[in-house]
Scaffold this motif. Sequence first.
Motif, PDB file in Angstrom:
ATOM      1  N   SER A  58       0.781  -1.243   0.000  1.00  0.00           N
ATOM      2  CA  SER A  58       0.000   0.000   0.000  1.00  0.00           C
ATOM      3  C   SER A  58       0.811   1.291   0.000  1.00  0.00           C
ATOM      4  N   HIS A  59       2.130   1.180   0.048  1.00  0.00           N
ATOM      5  CA  HIS A  59       2.935   2.409  -0.102  1.00  0.00           C
ATOM      6  C   HIS A  59       4.349   2.070  -0.563  1.00  0.00           C
ATOM      7  N   THR A  60       4.685   2.535  -1.767  1.00  0.00           N
ATOM      8  CA  THR A  60       6.060   2.363  -2.229  1.00  0.00           C
ATOM      9  C   THR A  60       6.391   3.435  -3.258  1.00  0.00           C
ATOM     10  N   HIS A  61       7.659   3.446  -3.665  1.00  0.00           N
ATOM     11  CA  HIS A  61       8.136   4.336  -4.722  1.00  0.00           C
ATOM     12  C   HIS A  61       8.944   3.416  -5.633  1.00  0.00           C
ATOM     13  N   SER A  62       8.264   2.760  -6.572  1.00  0.00           N
ATOM     14  CA  SER A  62       8.872   1.616  -7.254  1.00  0.00           C
ATOM     15  C   SER A  62      10.178   1.925  -8.008  1.00  0.00           C
ATOM     16  N   VAL A 207      -0.746  10.437   0.321  1.00  0.00           N
ATOM     17  CA  VAL A 207       0.055  11.470   0.978  1.00  0.00           C
ATOM     18  C   VAL A 207       0.896  10.852   2.101  1.00  0.00           C
ATOM     19  N   HIS A 208       2.072  11.441   2.361  1.00  0.00           N
ATOM     20  CA  HIS A 208       2.860  11.078   3.543  1.00  0.00           C
ATOM     21  C   HIS A 208       2.370  11.936   4.711  1.00  0.00           C
ATOM     22  N   ILE A 209       2.067  11.306   5.841  1.00  0.00           N
ATOM     23  CA  ILE A 209       1.620  12.072   7.014  1.00  0.00           C
ATOM     24  C   ILE A 209       2.407  11.672   8.268  1.00  0.00           C
ATOM     25  N   ALA A 244       0.424   7.486   4.220  1.00  0.00           N
ATOM     26  CA  ALA A 244       1.567   6.646   4.573  1.00  0.00           C
ATOM     27  C   ALA A 244       2.163   7.078   5.902  1.00  0.00           C
ATOM     28  N   HIS A 245       2.611   6.090   6.654  1.00  0.00           N
ATOM     29  CA  HIS A 245       3.371   6.234   7.918  1.00  0.00           C
ATOM     30  C   HIS A 245       2.507   6.533   9.155  1.00  0.00           C
ATOM     31  N   CYS A 246       2.050   7.786   9.329  1.00  0.00           N
ATOM     32  CA  CYS A 246       1.226   8.149  10.502  1.00  0.00           C
ATOM     33  C   CYS A 246       1.857   7.672  11.808  1.00  0.00           C
ATOM     34  N   THR A 295       5.707  -1.338   2.040  1.00  0.00           N
ATOM     35  CA  THR A 295       7.143  -1.550   2.276  1.00  0.00           C
ATOM     36  C   THR A 295       7.913  -0.242   2.256  1.00  0.00           C
ATOM     37  N   ASP A 296       7.285   0.843   1.734  1.00  0.00           N
ATOM     38  CA  ASP A 296       8.040   2.033   1.347  1.00  0.00           C
ATOM     39  C   ASP A 296       9.052   1.598   0.281  1.00  0.00           C
ATOM     40  N   SER A 297      10.018   2.439  -0.075  1.00  0.00           N
ATOM     41  CA  SER A 297      10.862   2.089  -1.226  1.00  0.00           C
ATOM     42  C   SER A 297      12.016   1.170  -0.839  1.00  0.00           C
TER      43      SER A 297
HETATM   44 ZN   LIG Z   1       7.131   7.112   1.002  1.00  0.00          ZN
END
Ligand SMILES: [Zn+2]
Length: 431
Positions: A58-62, A207-209, A244-246, A295-297
């Motif tokens: 649900s969150h990455t920067h491929s 969005v990153h929060i 993402a994150h929170c 996983t994030d990037s």
């Molecule tokens: Zn990110």
Amino acid sequence: LLFCNIDILDEQFNLQKNRFVGVAGGRIDYVGAVKPEKRYEREYDGAGRLLMPGLYNSHTHSPMSLLRGYAENMPLADWLNKRVFPFEAKLEAEDIYNGCLLSIAEMLRFGTVSFTDMYYMGEEVAKAVIESGIKANYSNGVSCFDGSDYRDLPVYENNKRLIKNFHNAADGRFKVDLCIHGEYTSTPKVVAGVAEHAASEGLNTHVHISETKAEHEACKTRHGKTPVEYFRDLGLLDAPATAAHCVWLENDDFDILREKGVTVASCPVSNMKLASGFADVPRMLRKSVRVAIGTDSSASNNNLDMLKEIHAFCVASKGAFRDPEAVSPAQALEAATARGAAAQGRADCGVLKAGAKADLIVLDARAPHMHPAHNMANNVAYAASGGDVLLTMADGRVLYREGEWLTIDIEKAVFNAGESTAAVLKKLNGF
Ligand SMILES: [Zn+2]
């Protein structure tokens, strides 16, 4: 395709032994204990294997696979400013494509059927996603540091073009979301512009929060409110949003996220590795906030193995909040499958039941670390890793099977990613 005599994890992640699961027209059309009368083109012998829903990252920067291992053991600000941003400034379109395809190959190898991506040059990501058969919700990261309107930024035209050419492309496999990179890289004017664009097109936002304490506190100083309140007040959370994150949520933030139906994409490994902290997932779940896993990037993880991430998601929550009952394997598996699918606007995906899209993976249940199976969900969450995946299927199409990528020339993909990395380093170092 008919999976025969295979153990499955059902919707509640309970084990059912020796089932038959039929797949036709991209969907699961049969789940049962007896072999269906209907004929399928091929049969798959499921002995010693486990069938379960495919994983949603649900969150990455491929495209950032090119930076795997490039910047390590440094504070987030230095990591970004001294290593990541200068490297990214040298990337050309084909590098974005090559990095993305390398990530897709890795994700398919480890059982991921869909991912929520944030980067730039979305056409290249669309190309890699469409060719490979995986699914993705992609958004161009929007940042702005001056007084511009969103509609005057080059990214607005890019977004419009991307939506026109690629939203819901390849039978809906590729979807376009709209994005604000973060509170600290944007202005209220631009956030409101993106929120308005999302509302007018009916798109999701990403969005990153509150990833770091510094970012969270700086927002309070700047605006007198938390990042969650800030984005709510500017309308960004009115769309189906992924945050993402929170990590640094406080007080009313949890209730706001629940009321707005926001899905938190928790990235425990990246948060630990960059020393950002621990997201209070136990409290989110108690408060009925929707939680998915990312996983994030590969620059901050350094892999896209969602089974490893599920493991971290469980144990980090228990350890950080000193609560052994926090975050059960079933909650983690739901977060990594159905929750991720729902956040992408794919309500009929991510579950193993008749009628759902066939997003399925097969794990090797004969491996030593999968025995004994007192409770198979426990083994999947705590003992398995991506290397146990034998087959990955998205929308009924087999994309990876026992060392073979059916839609990707893997040697070429790995070679090209190496060439792109070398080209960037040459530009950076001047030789
Ligand atoms: Zn990110």
